[in-house]
Design an enzyme around this catalytic site. Structure first.
Site, PDB file in Angstrom:
ATOM      1  CD  GLN A  42       2.938 -49.301 -12.172  1.00  0.00           C
ATOM      2  OE1 GLN A  42       2.081 -48.547 -11.727  1.00  0.00           O
ATOM      3  NE2 GLN A  42       4.093 -49.489 -11.559  1.00  0.00           N
ATOM      4  CG  ASP A  59       4.234 -41.622 -11.850  1.00  0.00           C
ATOM      5  OD1 ASP A  59       4.030 -41.694 -10.620  1.00  0.00           O
ATOM      6  OD2 ASP A  59       4.192 -42.601 -12.619  1.00  0.00           O
ATOM      7  CE  LYS A 112       1.151 -46.503  -8.720  1.00  0.00           C
ATOM      8  NZ  LYS A 112       2.145 -46.611  -9.791  1.00  0.00           N
TER       9      LYS A 112
END
Ligand code: NAP
Length: 279
Positions: free
Chosen positions: A96, A119, A52
């Protein structure tokens, strides 16, 4: 099979477009910044986080990295998120997953400001998707829509079957296919006559989490088969939820594993960071 859907190429194309858009934004003095938080040192998570950050660098999005120890408390994590929520220079926050067991994942995801929820996991983002309002969309299903569109596969009016109903893939996938005017059926572990249903699909999305679960007899001749699964077999090789060897000769198009859906997830995360809500 007539078409092997190349997720690597399509994700690169998207990242190149985003890089150009960032150059334009930077020229107007506008910047984008993603904060990535990792708690603990799960090796798979570390790889995702590193990828990422690399994608941010490529596209021109700034990234802030928070590597917190395994024993971080829920309160400590909430405090970091709270500070990032109020920072005007941070426009995306990503925690995460999975988090260590002692931290309540729901409470953490709820604490991210919806306008920074790149997200697309916050209930506000999920709700906006369901009622057709602009909002962040979960990256993997959003990437699958791009794979279909950029491969010239029409969704409107098609029988679409989604195998799996998880919050991060199956359910948002179904909502997105519906938004594109597909006729959508969602299957799960309690579905009866599964193969009869999947064999109706013009577009079949397999997000079942079981290696090579979808075999040739699940698939209609000429179908488009999208494989979301990622598994490592005994020899350490990657495979998906679809038995590629048996399905490919029957299908019109298939996504490979690796190189299909996988690379799209990060590309769409970058799209969420660069474009903000509404893309
Ligand atoms: P998940 O949360 O485990 O969900 C699996 C779904 O499949 C559930 O809805 C389950 O039904 C259903 N299912 C399980 N066994 C079944 C059966 N025998 N028949 C019919 N349905 C069945 O998995 P997920 O998070 O959605 O992920 C799916 C796969 O995609 C995994 O391999 C994961 O590693 C991969 N993945 C890839 C990416 C990427 O970037 N490429 C991103 C996310 C996930 P119930 O709801 O009834 O239990």
């Amino acid at each position: 099979m007539e078409l092997l859907i190349d997720g690597k190429r399509i994700s690169r194309e998207i990242k190149d477009e985003l890089r150009e858009r960032m150059t334009e934004l930077n020229a107007r003095g506008v910047e984008r910044c993603l904060a990535v938080i990792q708690v603990g040192s799960d090796p798979a998570s570390s790889v995702y986080v590193r990828n990422k950050k690399k994608a941010c660098e490529y596209v021109g999005v700034k990234s802030l990295s928070y590597e917190m120890p395994e024993e971080t408390t829920e309160e400590e994590l909430l405090e970091v998120i709270g500070k990032l929520n109020s920072r005007a220079d941070v426009n995306g926050i990503l925690v995460q997953l999975p988090l260590p067991k002692h931290i309540n994942e729901d409470r953490i995801l709820l604490s991210i400001a919806p306008e920074k929820d790149v997200d697309g996991f916050h209930p506000v983002s999920v709700g906006n998707l369901s009622i057709g309002r602009p909002g962040y969309v979960s990256c993997t299903p959003a990437g699958i829509i791009q794979l279909l569109k950029r491969s010239g596969i029409e969704i409107e009016g098609k029988e679409c079957v989604v195998l799996g109903r998880s919050n991060i893939v199956g359910k948002p996938m179904a909502m997105l296919l519906l938004r594109e005017n597909g006729t959508v059926t969602v299957c799960h572990s309690r579905t009866k006559n599964l193969k009869e249903i999947t064999r109706r699909a013009d577009i079949l999305v397999a997000a079942v989490g079981k290696p090579k679960f979808v075999e040739a007899d699940f698939v209609k001749d000429g179908a488009v088969v999208i494989d979301v699964g990622i598994h490592r077999n005994e020899e350490g090789k990657l495979c998906g939820d679809v038995d590629f060897e048996s399905v490919a000769p029957k299908a019109y198009a298939v996504t490979p594993v690796p190189g299909g859906v996988g690379p799209m997830t990060i590309a769409m995360l970058m799209a969420n960071c660069v474009n903000g809500v509404g893309e």
